[in-house]
Design a protein around this motif. Structure first.
Motif, PDB file in Angstrom:
ATOM      1  N   PHE A 253       0.829  -1.196   0.000  1.00 36.20           N
ATOM      2  CA  PHE A 253       0.000   0.000   0.000  1.00 36.20           C
ATOM      3  C   PHE A 253       0.864   1.247   0.000  1.00 36.20           C
ATOM      4  CE2 PHE A 253       0.475  -1.342   4.389  1.00 36.20           C
ATOM      5  CZ  PHE A 253       0.679  -0.177   5.120  1.00 36.20           C
ATOM      6  N   THR A 254       0.323   2.252  -0.642  1.00 33.14           N
ATOM      7  CA  THR A 254       0.986   3.543  -0.736  1.00 33.14           C
ATOM      8  C   THR A 254      -0.083   4.620  -0.764  1.00 33.14           C
ATOM      9  OG1 THR A 254       2.703   4.792  -1.912  1.00 33.14           O
ATOM     10  CG2 THR A 254       1.119   3.583  -3.268  1.00 33.14           C
ATOM     11  N   PHE A 255       0.320   5.823  -0.492  1.00 34.51           N
ATOM     12  CA  PHE A 255      -0.608   6.952  -0.479  1.00 34.51           C
ATOM     13  C   PHE A 255      -0.435   7.781  -1.744  1.00 34.51           C
ATOM     14  CE2 PHE A 255       0.139   5.936   3.990  1.00 34.51           C
ATOM     15  CZ  PHE A 255      -1.162   5.832   4.451  1.00 34.51           C
ATOM     16  N   ILE A 256      -1.540   8.356  -2.194  1.00 36.01           N
ATOM     17  CA  ILE A 256      -1.556   9.295  -3.313  1.00 36.01           C
ATOM     18  C   ILE A 256      -2.063  10.621  -2.733  1.00 36.01           C
ATOM     19  CG2 ILE A 256      -2.401   9.780  -5.632  1.00 36.01           C
ATOM     20  CD1 ILE A 256      -0.860   7.086  -5.434  1.00 36.01           C
ATOM     21  N   ASP A 257      -1.309  11.702  -2.959  1.00 37.23           N
ATOM     22  CA  ASP A 257      -1.677  12.975  -2.336  1.00 37.23           C
ATOM     23  C   ASP A 257      -2.619  13.793  -3.222  1.00 37.23           C
ATOM     24  OD1 ASP A 257      -0.124  14.373  -4.237  1.00 37.23           O
ATOM     25  OD2 ASP A 257       1.577  14.626  -2.862  1.00 37.23           O
ATOM     26  N   ALA A 258      -2.957  14.996  -2.756  1.00 37.16           N
ATOM     27  CA  ALA A 258      -3.910  15.862  -3.451  1.00 37.16           C
ATOM     28  C   ALA A 258      -3.428  16.273  -4.836  1.00 37.16           C
ATOM     29  CB  ALA A 258      -4.190  17.099  -2.606  1.00 37.16           C
TER      30      ALA A 258
ATOM     31  N   ALA B   1       6.836   6.556   0.478  1.00 36.65           N
ATOM     32  CA  ALA B   1       6.752   5.286   1.211  1.00 36.65           C
ATOM     33  C   ALA B   1       5.923   4.266   0.444  1.00 36.65           C
ATOM     34  CB  ALA B   1       6.148   5.515   2.579  1.00 36.65           C
ATOM     35  N   LEU B   2       6.495   3.081   0.288  1.00 35.19           N
ATOM     36  CA  LEU B   2       5.800   1.938  -0.284  1.00 35.19           C
ATOM     37  C   LEU B   2       5.852   0.855   0.780  1.00 35.19           C
ATOM     38  CD1 LEU B   2       4.408   0.656  -2.736  1.00 35.19           C
ATOM     39  CD2 LEU B   2       6.669  -0.025  -3.554  1.00 35.19           C
TER      40      LEU B   2
ATOM     41  N   ASP C 237      -6.662  14.805   2.166  1.00 38.58           N
ATOM     42  CA  ASP C 237      -6.494  14.743   0.717  1.00 38.58           C
ATOM     43  C   ASP C 237      -5.737  13.503   0.255  1.00 38.58           C
ATOM     44  OD1 ASP C 237      -7.862  17.121   0.264  1.00 38.58           O
ATOM     45  OD2 ASP C 237      -6.062  18.328   0.557  1.00 38.58           O
ATOM     46  N   LEU C 238      -5.416  12.605   1.185  1.00 35.42           N
ATOM     47  CA  LEU C 238      -4.716  11.375   0.823  1.00 35.42           C
ATOM     48  C   LEU C 238      -5.714  10.294   0.406  1.00 35.42           C
ATOM     49  CD1 LEU C 238      -1.971  10.867   3.586  1.00 35.42           C
ATOM     50  CD2 LEU C 238      -1.663  11.705   1.256  1.00 35.42           C
ATOM     51  N   SER C 239      -5.313   9.505  -0.568  1.00 35.10           N
ATOM     52  CA  SER C 239      -6.036   8.300  -0.941  1.00 35.10           C
ATOM     53  C   SER C 239      -5.027   7.156  -0.919  1.00 35.10           C
ATOM     54  CB  SER C 239      -6.680   8.460  -2.318  1.00 35.10           C
ATOM     55  OG  SER C 239      -5.710   8.830  -3.277  1.00 35.10           O
ATOM     56  N   VAL C 240      -5.511   5.944  -1.060  1.00 32.69           N
ATOM     57  CA  VAL C 240      -4.659   4.766  -0.885  1.00 32.69           C
ATOM     58  C   VAL C 240      -4.732   3.871  -2.117  1.00 32.69           C
ATOM     59  CG1 VAL C 240      -4.276   2.694   0.524  1.00 32.69           C
ATOM     60  CG2 VAL C 240      -4.966   4.846   1.618  1.00 32.69           C
TER      61      VAL C 240
END
Length: 146
Positions: free
Chosen positions: A44-49, A56-57, A87-90
């Protein structure tokens, strides 16, 4: 659920924004190829706005069979993280050894992760699965948590 047999994405695209499911698919290909796995992991990782992947992975060893308690705890923690930065998604990727197609367990993991993400307020991108021969999307953008 289709396999992309196009050439491996260029490393120069590693920091490009992720605006679509196709962009995310290319990113996972870039990060995971050449394919071949010795254990089952949930990445899992985060995708920002700005649609950029955070540096980070992360990976979590998981059992082959879907486990609701693992999914619930993970989504609870991810929900806490995204609550701090709304504003983060996963983005999630299930990797496992094997040459078979999509299994009931693959679909089961995608279902419980999507359900738990909704419950914990985690916005998901399409969930992908990679094994030793293919990387495919298990869920569609319409399946993502709102």
């Amino acid at each position: 659920m289709t396999y992309d047999n196009s050439p491996r994405p260029d490393i120069g695209t590693a920091h490009d924004p992720i605006h679509s499911a196709a962009d995310l698919h290319r990113r996972w290909r870039l990060l995971m190829e050449p394919l071949g796995f010795s254990e089952i992991l949930l990445w899992f990782t985060f995708i920002d706005a700005d649609h950029l992947q955070t540096p980070a992975l992360n990976q979590l060893p998981i059992p082959a069979r879907p486990d609701r308690s693992i999914s619930d705890v993970l989504m609870s923690r991810l929900g806490e993280a995204v609550a701090q930065l709304p504003d983060l998604s996963v983005a999630l990727l299930l990797t496992r050894p094997g040459y078979d197609g999509v299994t009931d367990d693959d679909i089961g993991w995608a279902r419980i992760l999507t359900t738990d993400a909704r419950r914990h307020g985690v916005i998901l991108h399409p969930i992908h699965r990679a094994n030793d021969v293919e990387l495919i999307a298990l869920t569609l953008p319409s399946d993502a948590a709102a």
